[in-house]
Design an enzyme around this catalytic site. Structure first.
Site, PDB file in Angstrom:
ATOM      1  N   PHE A  40      70.281  26.761  24.157  1.00  0.00           N
ATOM      2  CA  PHE A  40      70.243  26.778  22.688  1.00  0.00           C
ATOM      3  C   PHE A  40      70.190  28.214  22.220  1.00  0.00           C
ATOM      4  CE2 PHE A  40      68.166  26.975  18.569  1.00  0.00           C
ATOM      5  CZ  PHE A  40      68.886  26.046  17.846  1.00  0.00           C
ATOM      6  N   ASP A  68      68.902  35.607  26.194  1.00  0.00           N
ATOM      7  CA  ASP A  68      68.289  35.181  24.934  1.00  0.00           C
ATOM      8  C   ASP A  68      66.802  34.935  25.197  1.00  0.00           C
ATOM      9  OD1 ASP A  68      67.291  33.740  22.804  1.00  0.00           O
ATOM     10  OD2 ASP A  68      68.999  32.377  22.637  1.00  0.00           O
ATOM     11  N   LYS A  71      61.333  34.854  17.690  1.00  0.00           N
ATOM     12  CA  LYS A  71      60.198  33.984  17.336  1.00  0.00           C
ATOM     13  C   LYS A  71      58.840  34.686  17.164  1.00  0.00           C
ATOM     14  CE  LYS A  71      61.986  29.461  18.262  1.00  0.00           C
ATOM     15  NZ  LYS A  71      63.342  29.397  18.853  1.00  0.00           N
TER      16      LYS A  71
HETATM   17  C1  LIG Z   1      64.688  29.294  18.287  1.00  0.00           C
HETATM   18  C2  LIG Z   1      65.745  29.840  19.158  1.00  0.00           C
HETATM   19  C3  LIG Z   1      66.895  30.429  18.609  1.00  0.00           C
HETATM   20  C4  LIG Z   1      67.201  30.407  17.135  1.00  0.00           C
HETATM   21  O1  LIG Z   1      66.301  31.124  16.382  1.00  0.00           O
HETATM   22  P1  LIG Z   1      66.354  31.011  14.774  1.00  0.00           P
HETATM   23  O2  LIG Z   1      65.305  31.971  14.341  1.00  0.00           O
HETATM   24  O3  LIG Z   1      66.054  29.587  14.444  1.00  0.00           O
HETATM   25  O4  LIG Z   1      67.710  31.390  14.346  1.00  0.00           O
HETATM   26  C5  LIG Z   1      67.792  31.014  19.481  1.00  0.00           C
HETATM   27  N1  LIG Z   1      67.585  31.005  20.809  1.00  0.00           N
HETATM   28  C6  LIG Z   1      66.509  30.450  21.362  1.00  0.00           C
HETATM   29  C7  LIG Z   1      66.316  30.492  22.840  1.00  0.00           C
HETATM   30  C8  LIG Z   1      65.548  29.829  20.555  1.00  0.00           C
HETATM   31  O5  LIG Z   1      64.492  29.241  21.110  1.00  0.00           O
END
Ligand SMILES: *Cc1c(COP(=O)(O)O)cnc(C)c1O
Length: 399
Positions: free
Chosen positions: A138, A223, A252
């Site tokens: 994701f 990521d 986050k």
């Molecule tokens: C939450 C998340 C995102 C997206 O972050 P947003 O602030 O909602 O755009 C991207 N990558 C990972 C791994 C995430 O957990």
């Protein structure tokens, strides 16, 4: 305001993308406890999806934010910004990267990383660029990041994709060898897949991806939006794999609730961008950068050790519970304070989470029928024991 009234307003005026939310609206937080408008309280084992890493009562954090609000919140990126420059330095020193770009979210941090990889490939004469990502991965909800998200139901409504992605099963080295070729401009992955169900990748696989990226001159983008900022007990989760990505993204927990995302890059990757290639109105404003600088000061070696230690206690308790609930629990996974408990198929993870909510515990759900725990770093053994008792009850009380 009573919850039914808030709910009616939401259903009438807010775009219907979140469906039925949990039936609570919070108005106050203390420690790791949230209080709703109806006077109920909850132990928060999700911390705003891994955002509120310090919980709700870090008075020094609140004071720094208040003081910055009084001085200045935003000036735009037309001007130099001391807080931004300092946070950029703090992050580079901490992670051993050379350059940073700040946006306001995880998706924006990833968008920056994907733009870097695409620009670099085009500069290198690649006319038919592709990207590689993982099933169950994701990366966000913008058109480029959702194109790289493993879940078909997220991608399908927005096809054709903004970028061409090939998807691999995690730990499939043979698949990676076939997918990564001379037209691959970047590989994007999470070293522990969060939304997908808390699946750690093997170090062997991440190393193989690193090697393939080097062989084909593709950027490795890790990521760490969810895994970063100490969540796993290391500042970056990739430290467990012995691999360093060309580009790493954070968001986050970076602002402990103040929106900020960061794209970190090596000099070689970052130098792809020239003036005008990227930008942001809000990104890295004074307030967000003060929040980020505070987080970096807090996350020293001692804090990371504490996260590892309490995370091990939590994981051990989950294993013990799983041992007494063989018919309900399939697996316990994760590192540090990013833990998942996969339930067997006859149980619906959403229902179990709703039941825990009714008992006063906030937990997350993720792919593969998995309960997800992302408590704030201040969680103690007492609170873990309380959750374990509630979990035991929700799973049918056999412990
Ligand atoms: C939450 C998340 C995102 C997206 O972050 P947003 O602030 O909602 O755009 C991207 N990558 C990972 C791994 C995430 O957990």
């Amino acid at each position: 305001m009573i919850i039914d009234f808030i709910k009616d307003l939401d259903h009438q005026y807010y775009m219907g993308v979140f469906g039925e939310r949990y039936p609570a609206a919070f108005e106050r937080g203390v420690g790791m406890r949230l209080y709703d408008t109806m006077g109920n309280s909850y132990l928060d084992f999700l911390s705003g999806i891994g955002v509120n890493a310090l919980g709700y009562s870090d008075e020094m954090f609140k004071n720094e934010i208040k003081e910055q609000v009084d001085r200045l919140i935003h000036t735009s990126n037309l001007f130099y910004n001391e807080q931004q420059a300092q946070l950029a330095q703090d992050l580079c020193v901490k992670t051993n990267y050379d350059k940073v770009f700040f946006g306001n979210s995880g998706a924006e941090a990833n968008e920056c990383a994907l733009k870097l990889a695409l620009k670099r490939a085009k500069d290198n004469g690649i006319t038919n660029p592709n990207f590689v990502a993982l099933e169950h991965g994701f990366h966000g909800r913008t058109l480029a990041t959702l194109a790289g998200t493993g879940k078909l139901s997220i991608r399908e409504p927005f096809e054709p994709p903004a970028l061409q992605f090939r998807f691999l099963e995690h730990d499939d080295v043979k698949g990676a060898e076939a997918a990564i070729d001379e037209n691959t401009c970047g590989v994007m992955l999470e070293v522990i897949q969060g939304e997908g169900g808390v699946f750690p990748l093997s170090a062997m696989f991440v190393k193989a991806i690193r090697r393939l990226c080097d062989e084909h001159d593709a950027l490795l983008i890790i990521d760490e939006v969810q895994t970063g900022m100490g969540r796993t007990g290391r500042f970056l989760a990739q430290e467990f794999t012995g691999v360093k990505a060309d580009v790493t993204t954070l968001a986050k927990a970076l602002g402990n609730g103040i929106p900020i995302g960061a794209c970190l890059a090596t000099l070689a990757a970052a130098d792809t961008f020239s003036v005008g290639d990227h930008g942001s109105t809000f990104g890295g404003n004074h307030l967000a950068c003060v929040a980020g600088r505070y987080m970096l000061r807090v996350l020293d070696e001692k804090k990371l050790e504490d996260i590892t230690e309490i995370g091990e206690t939590f994981k051990y308790e989950l294993f013990k519970l799983a041992g007494s609930h063989h018919d309900e629990v399939a697996e316990v996974r994760g590192l540090g304070l990013m833990l998942g408990m996969q339930l067997r198929e006859h149980l619906d993870v959403k229902k179990v989470a709703a039941q825990l909510f009714d008992l006063g515990y906030i937990v997350g759900t993720a792919g593969c029928n998995t309960l997800r725990f992302l408590p704030p770093y201040i969680v103690t053994e007492t609170e873990i024991q309380q959750l374990i008792s509630a979990l035991d009850y929700a799973l049918g009380g056999k412990a």
